[in-house]
Design an enzyme around this catalytic site. Structure first.
Site, PDB file in Angstrom:
ATOM      1  N   HIS A 114       0.747  -1.189  -0.328  1.00 29.93           N
ATOM      2  CA  HIS A 114       0.268  -0.184  -0.048  1.00 29.93           C
ATOM      3  C   HIS A 114       1.423   1.490   0.127  1.00 29.93           C
ATOM      4  O   HIS A 114       0.035   2.463  -0.756  1.00 29.93           O
ATOM      5  CB  HIS A 114      -1.300   0.121   1.347  1.00 29.93           C
ATOM      6  CG  HIS A 114      -2.051  -0.749   1.318  1.00 29.93           C
ATOM      7  ND1 HIS A 114      -3.318  -0.480   2.017  1.00 29.93           N
ATOM      8  CD2 HIS A 114      -2.082  -2.201   0.370  1.00 29.93           C
ATOM      9  CE1 HIS A 114      -4.084  -1.763   1.271  1.00 29.93           C
ATOM     10  NE2 HIS A 114      -3.710  -2.573   0.533  1.00 29.93           N
ATOM     11  N   HIS A 279      -2.131 -12.691  -2.119  1.00 28.93           N
ATOM     12  CA  HIS A 279      -2.843 -13.246  -1.345  1.00 28.93           C
ATOM     13  C   HIS A 279      -2.307 -14.865  -0.702  1.00 28.93           C
ATOM     14  O   HIS A 279      -3.280 -15.517  -0.130  1.00 28.93           O
ATOM     15  CB  HIS A 279      -4.505 -12.999  -2.326  1.00 28.93           C
ATOM     16  CG  HIS A 279      -4.328 -11.810  -1.621  1.00 28.93           C
ATOM     17  ND1 HIS A 279      -6.222 -11.715  -2.520  1.00 28.93           N
ATOM     18  CD2 HIS A 279      -4.513 -11.002  -1.491  1.00 28.93           C
ATOM     19  CE1 HIS A 279      -6.215 -10.454  -2.285  1.00 28.93           C
ATOM     20  NE2 HIS A 279      -5.216 -10.150  -1.528  1.00 28.93           N
TER      21      HIS A 279
END
EC number: 1.11.1.21
Length: 748
Positions: A114, A279
């Site tokens: 991020h 993920h």
């Protein structure tokens, strides 16, 4: 909603929060602007350009001082010791913010992702290169819930190593270490990111509410994200993981994924690799009612000391954590690199369900796999779960083809994820020459590589001879100046791309950009190439001059001549050392986003553009990293030099065009001229004699803004003064050299 604050101070009254949203955070409070706030000049006069944007990060705000040299400090760092400390931190779970599965890897991967993932290709803004995640608004985005905790976990390490490691590098490097600590072999890492010390105003969207989307999509049949945005939703990094506008449609979500990751320069395979690889680790957090989460860091009460989103759900941490509102654990080995994400994605059929916080997600159908997913804190085993956007990796025809191949060939996934992750972390850093440290990978095409210098450089005597040769070549000073500007003006200070090094102005796509006047380039470049070839064939001692250097040197020679024609003797500083890139090492599609919509320095605007010209001029100046005085000097000088695109005379306020003088400013500020909008030509103004009405000059907003804008006029008045002609010429030369050397990181 409960803010869960102590009784010492009330919540920050300057930010209100909303508790309804269809986004990733279905009810986590989001900031809203305070109504009735004091207005700034920009609020009163929104059409006026804000030249303060040209002066971000003033040195007065840097506690390390202007003389601090990060590369010099970094050279003292024991990178292996830092890596060892970070690796140890991964499993040192803290009671105040316990680690899922006893390992902070997933949290730190998200933090690094991020940080870097705000990068966007259309203007080069965002990315992890400055440590901006520490500041508003990014530190308080709904998509960054709990990353305040990740940064606090890093503080003891930052405190230990001090100035030798920047926050910007640490935030990104930690995710790399996290991957390696869980068994993944990364592609490499480059340090070299320098910290900023206050937030920069970046347009992340025009919506007046976080998690809004209404101002970034047009009304056409095809959902298309407006430029330059890189995210579908205000306050999110990429897409809403519940699907577009919170509608759980994996195929529609795939469209958004492809567009937003493409805005970060990722192709389909890189996009799939990042999602599948990222993920493979950790989990999302949506343990309970999200309305029990308090305000974001910028709105949190002072006693929380910059930590936000304090939750009154249970303990507010560990098994009770609410971050995204989604409660998904992707694999049965969430702290280990393997192929389990794809094995689980394709091993079950999926049905739509909701998290405890009310967010859309998918669960393995009919209770399949019940109990096979471990609980992060030792509770009962869970059912397999996936995000809406995870299912996109299976049902989208393109992503599905890629991920099915990786299901059978996991070694291909490992390589693809390693390279895509490296690109994600470094995309905004510019050329490899800016990278520091022992783990820098070999040059990649997306880094716009240029060859290393492999020959002796020209000396002062050679430079003087080459200047004489180009001035006697039959090319005009205007042609030489225009070519040098075209070569250098592609630079973007945001992501350090473009510039004169490499001489890519002679390659696709730049040689065919309309702004560069391809027909004239085709006349000028062969002449300069012949001069280069002749010199290299005859120079002693193996000395050579690159075309990249010669283009800049020719522009310098032309400016010296123009200054002399104006009555001033100047020497334009020149530093050889550029090399020539090849077409093979130039990604045409990647460079296409650097093509200017407008270049006010050349009085150019692409047909059909409707944005105010002066706003696009300011944006171009921002990309070039010039100050308001430098912007003023450059435009005034280039107009006097008569180097407008297409040879137009707009703004050429002089009766001696081609000479470097301050005539532009003298005549612009002459009250004997009255300006009117042209009745025949769009974007053109006519300056007429106030007494006779006779036409004297024509101009565009790129010119007249230096008389209409109070700040720019103040600078223009300085250059128009009778005692500042020489000052102007010297300032123009300094600004010119800055632009020519913007991408010479070896000189900085």
């Amino acid at each position: 909603m409960s803010s869960d604050t102590s009784d010492s101070r009330p919540p920050n009254p300057d930010t209100k929060t909303a508790s309804t949203s269809e986004s990733e955070n279905p009810a986590i409070p989001s900031p809203k602007p305070k109504s009735g706030a004091p207005l700034r000049n920009q609020d009163w006069w929104p059409n006026q350009i804000d030249v303060s944007r040209l002066h971000p990060h003033p040195p007065q705000g840097n506690p390390l001082g202007e003389d601090f040299d990060y590369a010099e400090e970094f050279a003292k760092l024991d990178v292996n010791a830092l890596k060892a400390d970070l690796t140890a931190l991964m499993t040192q779970s803290q009671d105040w913010w316990p680690a899922d599965y006893g390992h902070y890897g997933g949290l730190f991967i998200r933090m690094s992702w991020h940080s870097a993932g705000t990068y966007r290709i259309h203007d080069g803004r965002g990315g992890g290169g400055q440590g901006a995640q520490r500041f508003a608004p990014i530190n308080s985005w709904p998509d960054n819930v709990s990353l305040d905790k990740a940064r606090r976990l890093l503080w003891p390490i930052k405190q230990k190593y001090g100035n030798k490691i920047s926050w910007a590098d640490l935030l990104v490097f930690t995710g790399n270490v996290a991957l390696e600590s869980m068994g993944f072999k990364t592609f490499g890492f480059g340090f070299g990111r320098e910290d900023i010390w206050e937030p920069e105003e970046i347009l992340f969207g025009e919506e007046d509410e976080w998690l809004g989307t209404d101002k970034r999509y047009g009304g056409g049949e095809q959902r298309q994200l407006a430029e330059p945005y890189g995210a579908t939703t205000m306050g999110l990094i990429y897409v809403n993981p519940e699907g577009p506008e919170g509608q759980p449609d994996p195929l529609a979500a795939a469209h958004d994924i492809r567009e937003t990751f493409g805005r970060m320069a990722m192709n389909d395979e890189e996009t799939a690799a990042l999602i599948v690889g990222g993920h493979t680790f950790g989990k999302t957090h949506g343990a309970g009612d999200a309305s029990l989460v308090g305000p974001e860091p910028e709105a949190a009460p002072i006693e929380q000391q910059g930590l936000g989103w304090k939750s009154s759900y249970g303990t507010g941490k560990g098994p009770d954590t609410i971050t995204s509102g989604l409660e998904v654990v992707w694999t049965n080995t969430p702290t280990k690199w393997d192929n389990s994400f794809l094995e689980i994605l394709y091993g079950y059929e999926w049905e739509l369900t909701k998290s405890p916080a009310g967010a859309w997600q998918f669960t393995a159908k009919d209770g399949a796999g019940a109990g096979t997913i471990p609980d992060p804190f030792g509770g009962p085993g869970r059912n397999p779960t996936m995000l809406v956007t995870d299912i996109s990796m299976r049902v989208d025809p393109i992503y599905g083809k890629i991920t099915r191949r990786w299901l059978d060939h996991p070694e291909e996934l490992s390589e693809a994820f390693a390279k895509a992750w490296y690109k994600l972390l470094h995309r905004d850093m510019g050329p490899i020459s800016r990278y520091l440290g022992p783990w820098v990978a070999e040059p990649q095409l997306w880094q716009d590589p240029v060859p290393a210098v492999d020959h002796p450089l020209v000396d002062d005597q050679d430079i003087a001879a080459l200047k004489s040769t180009v001035l006697d070549s039959g090319l005009s000073t205007g042609q030489l100046i225009k070519t040098a500007w075209a070569s250098a003006a592609s630079y973007r200070n945001t992501d350090k791309r473009g510039g004169a090094n490499g001489a890519r102005v002679r390659l696709e796509p730049q040689k065919n950009w309309d702004v560069n006047e391809p027909a004239e380039l085709a006349t000028v470049l062969p002449v300069l190439e012949r001069i280069q070839q002749d010199f290299n064939a005859s120079a002693s001692g193996g000395k050579k001059v690159s075309l990249a250097d010669l283009i800049v040197l020719a522009g310098s020679a032309a400016i010296e001549k123009a200054a002399k024609d104006g009555g001033y003797n100047v020497t334009v500083p020149f530093a050889p050392g550029r090399t020539d890139a090849s077409q093979e090492n130039t990604d045409v599609e990647s460079f296409a986003v650097l093509e200017p919509r407008a270049d006010g320095f050349r009085n150019y605007v692409r047909p059909g553009e409707k944005v105010q010209l002066e706003k696009m001029l300011l944006e171009r100046a921002y990309f070039l990293g010039v100050t308001a005085p430098q912007l003023t000097a450059l435009v005034g000088g280039l107009r006097a030099l008569d180097v407008n695109h297409g040879g137009t005379k707009h703004g050429v306020f002089t009766d001696r065009p081609g000479a470097l003088t301050n005539d532009f400013f003298v005549n612009l500020l002459d009250m004997g001229t009255e300006w009117k909008t042209s009745e025949t030509t769009e974007n053109v103004y006519e300056g007429v004699d106030r007494k006779t009405g006779q036409l004297k000059w024509t101009a565009t907003a790129n010119d007249l803004v230096f008389g209409s804008h109070s700040v720019l006029r103040a600078v223009a008045e300085v250059y128009a003064q009778s005692d500042n002609g020489e000052r102007f010429v010297n300032d123009f030369v300094k600004a010119w050299v800055k632009v020519m050397n913007n991408d010479r990181f070896d000189l900085k």
